[in-house]
Design a protein around this motif. Structure first.
Motif, PDB file in Angstrom:
ATOM      1  N   THR A  63       0.986  -1.121  -0.125  1.00  0.00           N
ATOM      2  CA  THR A  63      -0.123   0.179   0.074  1.00  0.00           C
ATOM      3  C   THR A  63       0.883   1.189  -0.176  1.00  0.00           C
ATOM      4  O   THR A  63       0.493   2.121  -0.561  1.00  0.00           O
ATOM      5  CB  THR A  63      -0.925   0.008   1.220  1.00  0.00           C
ATOM      6  N   ASN A  64       1.800   1.311   0.807  1.00  0.00           N
ATOM      7  CA  ASN A  64       2.657   2.568   0.841  1.00  0.00           C
ATOM      8  C   ASN A  64       3.334   2.822  -0.324  1.00  0.00           C
ATOM      9  O   ASN A  64       3.720   3.960  -0.853  1.00  0.00           O
ATOM     10  CB  ASN A  64       3.782   2.489   1.908  1.00  0.00           C
ATOM     11  N   GLN A  66       2.094   1.747  -3.530  1.00  0.00           N
ATOM     12  CA  GLN A  66       0.830   1.800  -4.352  1.00  0.00           C
ATOM     13  C   GLN A  66       1.049   0.741  -5.475  1.00  0.00           C
ATOM     14  O   GLN A  66       0.931   1.021  -6.666  1.00  0.00           O
ATOM     15  CB  GLN A  66       0.733   3.257  -4.822  1.00  0.00           C
TER      16      GLN A  66
END
Length: 107
Positions: A63-64, A66
């Motif tokens: 997630t960080n 993306q």
């Protein structure tokens, strides 16, 4: 690969025979549970999830950074996204690409 190739090969990985209809520019298959369906895992969350489950694909979220990584022994794809709205599309695309990679190895 083009979207048409991704759809054809991902369906092959699932064991589906597709019929292309020029009028609707879409592929269709016979689903044993629901009948005639349009094959669109690039746009349909349920069909993309079905690819993950049936083909036993692994999904890893970064997630960080993306991006999402989808893999199965010897096959894999990393897809990034730019906004949260694109996250689901990135997952559907990665699942379909890996399914197409698997389908391309089948006779």
């Amino acid at each position: 690969m083009t979207d048409h190739e991704l759809l054809q090969l991902s369906a092959k990985a699932m064991g589906f025979e597709l019929e292309y209809r020029h009028g609707s520019d879409a592929f269709y298959y016979d689903d044993p549970d629901t009948g005639r369906e349009q094959w669109q895992p690039l746009a349909d969350d349920v069909q993309a999830t079905r690819l993950a489950v049936e083909l036993q694909l692994s999904i890893l979220w970064f997630t960080n950074l993306q991006y999402v990584m989808v893999e199965r022994r010897g096959f894999g794809e990393n897809i990034g996204w730019t906004e949260n709205a694109d996250r689901a599309g990135a997952l559907r695309h990665a699942l379909t690409v890996v399914a197409a990679q698997i389908g391309s190895t089948l006779p």
